[in-house]
Design an enzyme around this catalytic site. Structure first.
Site, PDB file in Angstrom:
ATOM      1  N   THR A 158       0.858  -1.080  -0.136  1.00 13.36           N
ATOM      2  CA  THR A 158      -0.188   0.197  -0.058  1.00 13.36           C
ATOM      3  C   THR A 158       0.893   1.346   0.043  1.00 13.36           C
ATOM      4  O   THR A 158       1.992   1.242   0.400  1.00 13.36           O
ATOM      5  CB  THR A 158      -0.819   0.046   1.219  1.00 13.36           C
ATOM      6  OG1 THR A 158      -1.380   1.244   1.397  1.00 13.36           O
ATOM      7  CG2 THR A 158       0.061  -0.307   2.558  1.00 13.36           C
ATOM      8  N   ASP A 159       0.433   2.297  -0.656  1.00 12.38           N
ATOM      9  CA  ASP A 159       1.066   3.424  -0.489  1.00 12.38           C
ATOM     10  C   ASP A 159       1.126   4.197   1.041  1.00 12.38           C
ATOM     11  O   ASP A 159       1.944   5.142   1.321  1.00 12.38           O
ATOM     12  CB  ASP A 159       0.294   4.646  -1.397  1.00 12.38           C
ATOM     13  CG  ASP A 159      -1.143   4.967  -0.906  1.00 12.38           C
ATOM     14  OD1 ASP A 159      -1.479   4.417  -0.124  1.00 12.38           O
ATOM     15  OD2 ASP A 159      -1.710   5.862  -1.559  1.00 12.38           O
ATOM     16  N   GLU A 160       0.342   3.513   1.866  1.00 14.57           N
ATOM     17  CA  GLU A 160       0.259   4.028   3.359  1.00 14.57           C
ATOM     18  C   GLU A 160       1.453   3.932   4.145  1.00 14.57           C
ATOM     19  O   GLU A 160       1.946   4.561   5.013  1.00 14.57           O
ATOM     20  CB  GLU A 160      -0.900   3.456   4.216  1.00 14.57           C
ATOM     21  CG  GLU A 160      -2.019   3.752   3.678  1.00 14.57           C
ATOM     22  CD  GLU A 160      -3.336   3.683   4.582  1.00 14.57           C
ATOM     23  OE1 GLU A 160      -3.083   3.391   5.754  1.00 14.57           O
ATOM     24  OE2 GLU A 160      -4.467   3.587   3.965  1.00 14.57           O
ATOM     25  N   TYR A 211      -1.792  -0.232  10.882  1.00 15.41           N
ATOM     26  CA  TYR A 211      -2.228  -1.314   9.750  1.00 15.41           C
ATOM     27  C   TYR A 211      -0.850  -0.920   9.023  1.00 15.41           C
ATOM     28  O   TYR A 211      -0.216  -1.810   8.384  1.00 15.41           O
ATOM     29  CB  TYR A 211      -3.231  -0.715   9.132  1.00 15.41           C
ATOM     30  CG  TYR A 211      -3.436  -0.948   7.446  1.00 15.41           C
ATOM     31  CD1 TYR A 211      -3.383  -2.292   6.832  1.00 15.41           C
ATOM     32  CD2 TYR A 211      -3.412   0.070   6.557  1.00 15.41           C
ATOM     33  CE1 TYR A 211      -3.466  -2.435   5.552  1.00 15.41           C
ATOM     34  CE2 TYR A 211      -3.250  -0.014   5.377  1.00 15.41           C
ATOM     35  CZ  TYR A 211      -3.369  -1.651   4.591  1.00 15.41           C
ATOM     36  OH  TYR A 211      -3.166  -1.981   3.380  1.00 15.41           O
ATOM     37  N   LYS A 257       2.142  -3.335   7.164  1.00 18.15           N
ATOM     38  CA  LYS A 257       2.316  -3.429   5.903  1.00 18.15           C
ATOM     39  C   LYS A 257       3.920  -3.046   5.552  1.00 18.15           C
ATOM     40  O   LYS A 257       4.622  -3.587   4.840  1.00 18.15           O
ATOM     41  CB  LYS A 257       1.470  -2.695   5.046  1.00 18.15           C
ATOM     42  CG  LYS A 257       0.185  -3.256   4.783  1.00 18.15           C
ATOM     43  CD  LYS A 257      -0.207  -4.639   4.609  1.00 18.15           C
ATOM     44  CE  LYS A 257       0.084  -4.637   2.898  1.00 18.15           C
ATOM     45  NZ  LYS A 257      -0.675  -6.053   2.442  1.00 18.15           N
TER      46      LYS A 257
HETATM   47  P1  NAD Z   1      -9.876  -7.044   2.069  1.00 17.50           P
HETATM   48  O1  NAD Z   1      -9.777  -6.826   3.594  1.00 17.50           O
HETATM   49  O2  NAD Z   1     -11.039  -6.846   1.080  1.00 17.50           O
HETATM   50  O3  NAD Z   1      -9.539  -8.594   1.940  1.00 17.50           O
HETATM   51  C1  NAD Z   1      -8.402  -9.225   2.574  1.00 17.50           C
HETATM   52  C2  NAD Z   1      -8.833 -10.683   2.362  1.00 17.50           C
HETATM   53  O4  NAD Z   1      -7.725 -11.530   3.050  1.00 17.50           O
HETATM   54  C3  NAD Z   1     -10.139 -11.410   2.857  1.00 17.50           C
HETATM   55  O5  NAD Z   1     -10.676 -12.174   1.840  1.00 17.50           O
HETATM   56  C4  NAD Z   1      -9.732 -12.054   4.049  1.00 17.50           C
HETATM   57  O6  NAD Z   1     -10.513 -13.193   4.399  1.00 17.50           O
HETATM   58  C5  NAD Z   1      -8.368 -12.581   3.887  1.00 17.50           C
HETATM   59  N1  NAD Z   1      -7.401 -12.743   4.839  1.00 17.50           N
HETATM   60  C6  NAD Z   1      -7.522 -12.160   5.740  1.00 17.50           C
HETATM   61  N2  NAD Z   1      -6.626 -12.898   6.873  1.00 17.50           N
HETATM   62  C7  NAD Z   1      -6.230 -14.019   6.299  1.00 17.50           C
HETATM   63  C8  NAD Z   1      -5.110 -15.128   6.891  1.00 17.50           C
HETATM   64  N3  NAD Z   1      -4.624 -14.963   8.224  1.00 17.50           N
HETATM   65  N4  NAD Z   1      -5.113 -16.109   5.956  1.00 17.50           N
HETATM   66  C9  NAD Z   1      -5.881 -15.919   4.752  1.00 17.50           C
HETATM   67  N5  NAD Z   1      -6.737 -15.186   4.518  1.00 17.50           N
HETATM   68  C10 NAD Z   1      -6.583 -14.243   5.083  1.00 17.50           C
HETATM   69  O7  NAD Z   1      -8.656  -6.370   1.660  1.00 17.50           O
HETATM   70  P2  NAD Z   1      -8.414  -5.600   0.094  1.00 17.50           P
HETATM   71  O8  NAD Z   1      -8.784  -4.054   0.216  1.00 17.50           O
HETATM   72  O9  NAD Z   1      -8.842  -6.522  -0.809  1.00 17.50           O
HETATM   73  O10 NAD Z   1      -6.871  -5.672   0.120  1.00 17.50           O
HETATM   74  C11 NAD Z   1      -6.158  -6.633  -0.377  1.00 17.50           C
HETATM   75  C12 NAD Z   1      -4.613  -6.165  -0.272  1.00 17.50           C
HETATM   76  O11 NAD Z   1      -4.175  -4.882  -1.112  1.00 17.50           O
HETATM   77  C13 NAD Z   1      -3.886  -6.084   1.089  1.00 17.50           C
HETATM   78  O12 NAD Z   1      -2.667  -6.605   1.100  1.00 17.50           O
HETATM   79  C14 NAD Z   1      -3.949  -4.604   1.290  1.00 17.50           C
HETATM   80  O13 NAD Z   1      -2.918  -4.167   2.241  1.00 17.50           O
HETATM   81  C15 NAD Z   1      -3.561  -4.312  -0.201  1.00 17.50           C
HETATM   82  N6  NAD Z   1      -4.064  -2.822  -0.604  1.00 17.50           N
HETATM   83  C16 NAD Z   1      -5.512  -2.289  -0.180  1.00 17.50           C
HETATM   84  C17 NAD Z   1      -5.783  -1.277  -0.887  1.00 17.50           C
HETATM   85  C18 NAD Z   1      -7.211  -0.777  -0.822  1.00 17.50           C
HETATM   86  O14 NAD Z   1      -7.722   0.371  -1.245  1.00 17.50           O
HETATM   87  N7  NAD Z   1      -8.146  -1.576  -0.502  1.00 17.50           N
HETATM   88  C19 NAD Z   1      -5.012  -0.369  -1.575  1.00 17.50           C
HETATM   89  C20 NAD Z   1      -3.633  -0.840  -1.718  1.00 17.50           C
HETATM   90  C21 NAD Z   1      -3.043  -2.114  -1.362  1.00 17.50           C
HETATM   91  O1  DAU Z   2      -4.079   4.063   0.533  1.00 17.84           O
HETATM   92  C1  DAU Z   2      -4.367   2.693   0.436  1.00 17.84           C
HETATM   93  C2  DAU Z   2      -5.271   2.151   1.504  1.00 17.84           C
HETATM   94  O2  DAU Z   2      -6.502   2.775   1.391  1.00 17.84           O
HETATM   95  C3  DAU Z   2      -5.199   0.693   1.714  1.00 17.84           C
HETATM   96  O3  DAU Z   2      -3.911   0.270   1.837  1.00 17.84           O
HETATM   97  C4  DAU Z   2      -6.187   0.176   3.034  1.00 17.84           C
HETATM   98  O4  DAU Z   2      -6.204  -1.318   3.185  1.00 17.84           O
HETATM   99  C5  DAU Z   2      -7.496   0.744   2.614  1.00 17.84           C
HETATM  100  O5  DAU Z   2      -8.402   0.574   3.730  1.00 17.84           O
HETATM  101  C6  DAU Z   2      -7.435   2.265   2.329  1.00 17.84           C
HETATM  102  O6  DAU Z   2      -7.036   2.978   3.741  1.00 17.84           O
HETATM  103  P1  DAU Z   2      -7.998   4.416   3.969  1.00 17.84           P
HETATM  104  O7  DAU Z   2      -7.879   4.571   5.463  1.00 17.84           O
HETATM  105  O8  DAU Z   2      -7.489   5.463   3.138  1.00 17.84           O
HETATM  106  O9  DAU Z   2      -9.332   4.200   3.536  1.00 17.84           O
HETATM  107  P2  DAU Z   2     -10.771   4.413   4.121  1.00 17.84           P
HETATM  108  O10 DAU Z   2     -11.888   4.190   3.221  1.00 17.84           O
HETATM  109  O11 DAU Z   2     -10.919   3.748   5.519  1.00 17.84           O
HETATM  110  O12 DAU Z   2     -10.872   5.974   4.355  1.00 17.84           O
HETATM  111  C7  DAU Z   2     -10.665   6.646   3.392  1.00 17.84           C
HETATM  112  C8  DAU Z   2     -10.602   8.057   3.900  1.00 17.84           C
HETATM  113  O13 DAU Z   2     -11.950   8.496   4.411  1.00 17.84           O
HETATM  114  C9  DAU Z   2      -9.595   8.478   5.068  1.00 17.84           C
HETATM  115  O14 DAU Z   2      -9.240   9.966   5.069  1.00 17.84           O
HETATM  116  C10 DAU Z   2     -10.528   8.130   6.153  1.00 17.84           C
HETATM  117  C11 DAU Z   2     -11.821   8.762   5.737  1.00 17.84           C
HETATM  118  N1  DAU Z   2     -13.153   8.037   6.314  1.00 17.84           N
HETATM  119  C12 DAU Z   2     -13.092   6.819   6.348  1.00 17.84           C
HETATM  120  C13 DAU Z   2     -14.509   6.131   6.949  1.00 17.84           C
HETATM  121  C14 DAU Z   2     -14.492   4.689   6.953  1.00 17.84           C
HETATM  122  C15 DAU Z   2     -14.157   9.145   7.067  1.00 17.84           C
HETATM  123  O15 DAU Z   2     -14.055  10.413   6.946  1.00 17.84           O
HETATM  124  N2  DAU Z   2     -15.129   8.310   7.405  1.00 17.84           N
HETATM  125  C16 DAU Z   2     -15.257   7.039   7.300  1.00 17.84           C
HETATM  126  O16 DAU Z   2     -16.639   6.577   8.195  1.00 17.84           O
END
Ligand code: NAD
Ligand code: DAU
Length: 348
Positions: A131-133, A156, A160
């Site tokens: 992730t970019d975080e 988190y 990562k």
């Molecule tokens: P998500 O939470 O939707 O899915 C995670 C999946 O991993 C789920 O299906 C869960 O059951 C599985 N999982 C969790 N713990 C596990 C374990 N111990 N063993 C096997 N499976 C397990 O997450 P996502 O948003 O699809 O993110 C997927 C990946 O991409 C993550 O590594 C996250 O850090 C990364 N990522 C997410 C975002 C985003 O915006 N969502 C952005 C950048 C990177």
């Molecule tokens: O940047 C990549 C990341 O983006 C991924 O690595 C993470 O897995 C993914 O969850 C996401 O993280 P964020 O914290 O940026 O996403 P989230 O949707 O939780 O929040 C987006 C923005 O909105 C953040 O600034 C927090 C804000 N927010 C979020 C929620 C859930 C609110 O203002 N209200 C809310 O209820």
């Protein structure tokens, strides 16, 4: 013949990656290992579950024996590792679970791949999705490149970042063939409604308040999930061994502007009077350690591997809203049970 282990394939991004690989590469064997936590959902993959080149295994990446047996049975030459605890707010209340899954789980996969492949690293690839975080938070200016120093702030992002370091350490120490990508915020179909966009869609649909942390001034760079899946396909096949690639949408929005745009789209789709949904916006207590701004420079990926985002944000957001309104059963299913308790605790 490629035999690939995809972890976390029942989650949001993982399910789009699994579908892309299963349908685009019928001669690959794809094994999806997922624990099916609250975020994993096999309904996400019901359209491809019977494909002959696809197999689902319910299991935990922390289960060393299972992972080794899967390597032995399937003779994997590739791993695409997405399984993780992914929600920042949950990491604030439950940091240990994030360390276990995201750090230790990644190490168990790395170690198994190293042991299983140790006699021959050729034509092998361990691809870690990050992730970019990990880069921390930007002020009003600046952009994350692949050489931006790591500065994670939440449990988190710290977990990562740690897993990224271990992936690089296995490359530098043992020669494990790896590649890493760090992506910005994804949006699209099948995202669990704890994340901002699907949470807001669900609340607007049900005329419930939309909680915005702080003043809504935090900025995220949004990318359509299928564009992320396409980038993963490109990097898995063409990325250089040992390299990192940033993936982003070049699409920065403050949370409040994004939610206002979403409200306009929802009013139109639900045939409500213009301005109805905006009235639901409610400013609530800020997230602890809330990063102000993320922005990704993905020029390395664009220039070297020829990837680019395919969709404009408004188009992608409208498609996303359409998906959630059409897939009511999916949404109602995931917001029943535990979700209610989570929501109550997080927002009360
Ligand atoms: P998500 O939470 O939707 O899915 C995670 C999946 O991993 C789920 O299906 C869960 O059951 C599985 N999982 C969790 N713990 C596990 C374990 N111990 N063993 C096997 N499976 C397990 O997450 P996502 O948003 O699809 O993110 C997927 C990946 O991409 C993550 O590594 C996250 O850090 C990364 N990522 C997410 C975002 C985003 O915006 N969502 C952005 C950048 C990177
Ligand atoms: O940047 C990549 C990341 O983006 C991924 O690595 C993470 O897995 C993914 O969850 C996401 O993280 P964020 O914290 O940026 O996403 P989230 O949707 O939780 O929040 C987006 C923005 O909105 C953040 O600034 C927090 C804000 N927010 C979020 C929620 C859930 C609110 O203002 N209200 C809310 O209820």
């Amino acid at each position: 013949m490629q035999s690939i282990l995809i972890t976390g394939g029942a989650g949001f991004i993982g399910s789009h990656v699994v579908r892309l690989f299963v349908t685009k590469y019928p001669d690959y064997k794809i094994v999806n290992l997922d624990k099916l936590t609250y975020a994993g959902n096999l309904q996400n993959l019901s359209d491809i579950e019977n494909q002959p080149n696809y197999k689902f295994v319910k299991g935990d990446i922390l289960d060393k024996e299972l992972i080794l047996n899967l390597f032995k049975e399937n003779n994997f030459n590739g791993v695409i590792h997405l399984a993780a605890e992914s929600h920042v707010d949950r990491s604030i209340t439950n940091p240990l679970e994030f360390a276990e899954t995201n750090i230790l789980g990644t190490m168990i996969l790395l170690n198994t791949a190293k042991e299983f492949w140790k006699n021959d690293f050729s034509n092998k690839r361990f691809y870690h999705i990050s992730t970019d975080e990990v880069y921390g938070s930007l002020g009003k200016d600046g952009i994350f490149t692949e050489s931006t120093p790591y500065s994670p702030h939440s449990p988190y992002s710290a977990s990562k970042a740690s897993s990224d370091h271990f992936v690089r350490a296995y490359h530098d120490t043992y020669g494990l063939p790896i590649v890493i990508s760090n992506c910005s915020n994804n949006y699209g179909a099948n995202q669990f409604p704890e994340k901002l966009i699907p949470l807001a869609i669900n609340n607007i649909k049900n005329s419930r308040t939309i909680p915005i942390y702080g003043k809504g001034e935090n900025v995220r760079d949004w990318l359509f999930v299928q564009d992320h899946a396409a980038a993963i396909d490109t990097i898995f096949h063409n990325g250089k061994n040992g390299e990192t690639y940033n993936i982003g949408g070049n699409n920065e929005w403050t949370n409040i502007d994004l939610i206002r745009l979403l409200c306009k789209i929802m009013d139109k789709k639900l045939e409500r009077e213009a301005g109805t949904s905006e009235k639901l916006i409610t400013f609530v207590k800020d997230r602890a350690g809330h990063d102000l701004r993320y922005a990704i420079d993905s020029s390395k990926l664009q220039n070297e591997l020829n990837w680019k985002p395919s969709l404009q944000f408004e188009e992608g957001l409208e498609k996303t809203v359409d998906w959630y309104l059409t897939n009511e059963k999916w949404l109602n299913n995931v917001v029943s049970g535990d979700y209610k308790n989570y929501y109550q605790k997080q927002y009360s």
